[in-house]
Design a protein around this motif. Structure first.
Motif, PDB file in Angstrom:
ATOM      1  N   ARG A 138      16.377  10.695   5.341  1.00  0.00           N
ATOM      2  CA  ARG A 138      16.046  12.130   4.655  1.00  0.00           C
ATOM      3  C   ARG A 138      14.662  12.185   4.775  1.00  0.00           C
ATOM      4  O   ARG A 138      14.318  13.533   4.679  1.00  0.00           O
ATOM      5  N   PHE A 139      13.791  11.322   5.194  1.00  0.00           N
ATOM      6  CA  PHE A 139      12.490  11.523   5.043  1.00  0.00           C
ATOM      7  C   PHE A 139      12.070  12.366   6.196  1.00  0.00           C
ATOM      8  O   PHE A 139      10.901  12.811   6.356  1.00  0.00           O
ATOM      9  N   LEU A 140      13.100  12.589   7.276  1.00  0.00           N
ATOM     10  CA  LEU A 140      12.639  13.242   8.528  1.00  0.00           C
ATOM     11  C   LEU A 140      12.638  14.754   8.121  1.00  0.00           C
ATOM     12  O   LEU A 140      12.383  15.659   8.930  1.00  0.00           O
ATOM     13  N   ILE A 141      13.447  15.118   7.120  1.00  0.00           N
ATOM     14  CA  ILE A 141      13.658  16.591   6.719  1.00  0.00           C
ATOM     15  C   ILE A 141      13.207  16.847   5.287  1.00  0.00           C
ATOM     16  O   ILE A 141      13.236  18.229   4.983  1.00  0.00           O
ATOM     17  N   ASP A 142      12.825  16.088   4.493  1.00  0.00           N
ATOM     18  CA  ASP A 142      12.258  16.507   3.275  1.00  0.00           C
ATOM     19  C   ASP A 142      10.757  16.870   3.199  1.00  0.00           C
ATOM     20  O   ASP A 142      10.315  16.894   2.237  1.00  0.00           O
ATOM     21  N   ILE A 185       0.740  -1.233  -0.062  1.00  0.00           N
ATOM     22  CA  ILE A 185      -0.106  -0.074   0.070  1.00  0.00           C
ATOM     23  C   ILE A 185       0.702   1.287  -0.066  1.00  0.00           C
ATOM     24  O   ILE A 185       0.672   2.297  -0.774  1.00  0.00           O
ATOM     25  N   ALA A 186       2.021   1.068   0.642  1.00  0.00           N
ATOM     26  CA  ALA A 186       2.865   2.325   0.855  1.00  0.00           C
ATOM     27  C   ALA A 186       3.522   2.581  -0.282  1.00  0.00           C
ATOM     28  O   ALA A 186       3.577   3.900  -0.958  1.00  0.00           O
ATOM     29  N   TYR A 187       3.822   1.590  -1.016  1.00  0.00           N
ATOM     30  CA  TYR A 187       4.550   1.683  -2.465  1.00  0.00           C
ATOM     31  C   TYR A 187       3.448   2.354  -3.606  1.00  0.00           C
ATOM     32  O   TYR A 187       3.798   3.133  -4.389  1.00  0.00           O
ATOM     33  N   PHE A 193       5.810   6.184  -2.087  1.00  0.00           N
ATOM     34  CA  PHE A 193       7.068   5.950  -1.215  1.00  0.00           C
ATOM     35  C   PHE A 193       7.869   5.029  -1.586  1.00  0.00           C
ATOM     36  O   PHE A 193       7.319   3.945  -2.216  1.00  0.00           O
ATOM     37  N   THR A 194       9.148   5.347  -1.656  1.00  0.00           N
ATOM     38  CA  THR A 194      10.298   4.363  -2.090  1.00  0.00           C
ATOM     39  C   THR A 194      10.604   3.553  -1.012  1.00  0.00           C
ATOM     40  O   THR A 194      10.214   3.616   0.134  1.00  0.00           O
TER      41      THR A 194
END
Length: 290
Positions: free
Chosen positions: A193-197, A19-21, A25-26
């Motif tokens: 990087r998901f924490l800052i993008d 579902i996330a894909y 999302f990567t």
């Protein structure tokens, strides 16, 4: 039962990952957020509870044990780059007999014929349940096979370590340290990087971090930490084979995927392979009581 539920928890993951894909999302975002979410929730729970003192050597051992926990997911995701999902899950499923060898070599405990027979049943059931008979052309590149087997070895190591390292440590504290070690390993490969993008909150990645964190990071080490010291890694790997039937059930209920009659037969065969050693153990226990 706890080991069985630990396997079921892992089986739930593939549905949410798909579902996330589908939301764009990567793999790096999904696996990174999974371990971040699980570790963060465990830290909050542990910090709110009574503090448990332990030696730094034990802290480092549990952190290092997280390498096996992270390795299973990372290697499995890598195998999916080369193999069809049905073949990749079969490669991962080899942990069902690897656990017996680990128990034999490391504990010097020779598994009985019943366990080996159960492992054979589980292997046959996995072939059927994964739909391998429905695939006309099978592509099995060597890199995919290697990554798949490494995933199985990592999962076997994770189960084995759950029953050997830090047995005296409270399960929640133990799970927190193992998941932290896993998150560190994953972050070295996939920087978070998901924490800052902006994708974590802005794009809704946090929802999958919570779901995958609970079922992939919090529950499995917690349930295995309680159960494995009591039943051993050999029987533990057999019981945790509940992962595959759960994945099939979830794909039907949530994703509305079609599952053939042969695959359902495979699910029943896997469940039979899980039940067999437990029925034998129950009969021996009843005989001894009599």
């Amino acid at each position: 039962m706890l080991a069985f539920l630990g396997g079921c928890s892992f089986g739930i993951l593939s549905t949410f990952v798909k579902i996330a894909y589908g939301q764009g999302f990567t793999p790096a975002q999904v696996v990174g957020s999974q371990f971040f979410g699980g570790a963060a929730m465990l830290w909050i729970i542990v910090l709110l509870r009574k503090k448990y003192k332990m030696k730094m050597s034990m802290v480092f051992k549990l952190l290092a044990s997280g390498i096996a926990m992270a390795g299973s997911g990372l290697c499995y995701y890598q195998s999916l780059k080369y193999l069809d999902a049905s073949i990749a899950i079969i490669m991962l499923f080899q942990f069902s007999w690897m656990g017996l060898f680990a128990e034999w070599i490391l504990d010097r405990r020779v598994p009985g014929k019943g366990k080996w027979f159960s492992a054979l049943i589980l292997f046959v059931g996995s072939l059927l349940a994964a739909g391998i008979l429905n695939v006309k052309e099978i592509s099995m590149p060597l890199p995919g096979i290697i990554w798949g087997l490494l995933a199985a070895i990592s999962f076997t190591a994770f189960i084995f370590l759950s029953g050997r390292v830090g047995v005296e440590v409270p399960p929640l504290t133990k799970s927190m340290l193992m998941s932290t070690g896993a998150f560190i390993v994953v972050s070295l490969i996939f920087p978070p990087r998901f924490l800052i993008d902006g994708s974590f909150v802005g794009e809704g990645l946090y929802k999958y971090a919570l779901l995958l964190g609970v079922f992939g990071v919090i529950l499995p080490p917690l349930l295995f930490s309680i159960s494995m010291p009591n039943i051993g890694s050999g029987l533990g790997t057999i019981l945790s084979s509940s992962e595959l039937p759960t994945a099939v059930f979830m794909s039907v209920i949530v994703l509305r995927e079609h599952v053939s009659v042969v695959q359902w037969i495979g699910v029943l065969v896997v469940l039979a392979g899980i039940a067999l050693p437990n029925i034998r153990a129950l009969r021996r226990r009843q005989t001894s009581l009599q």
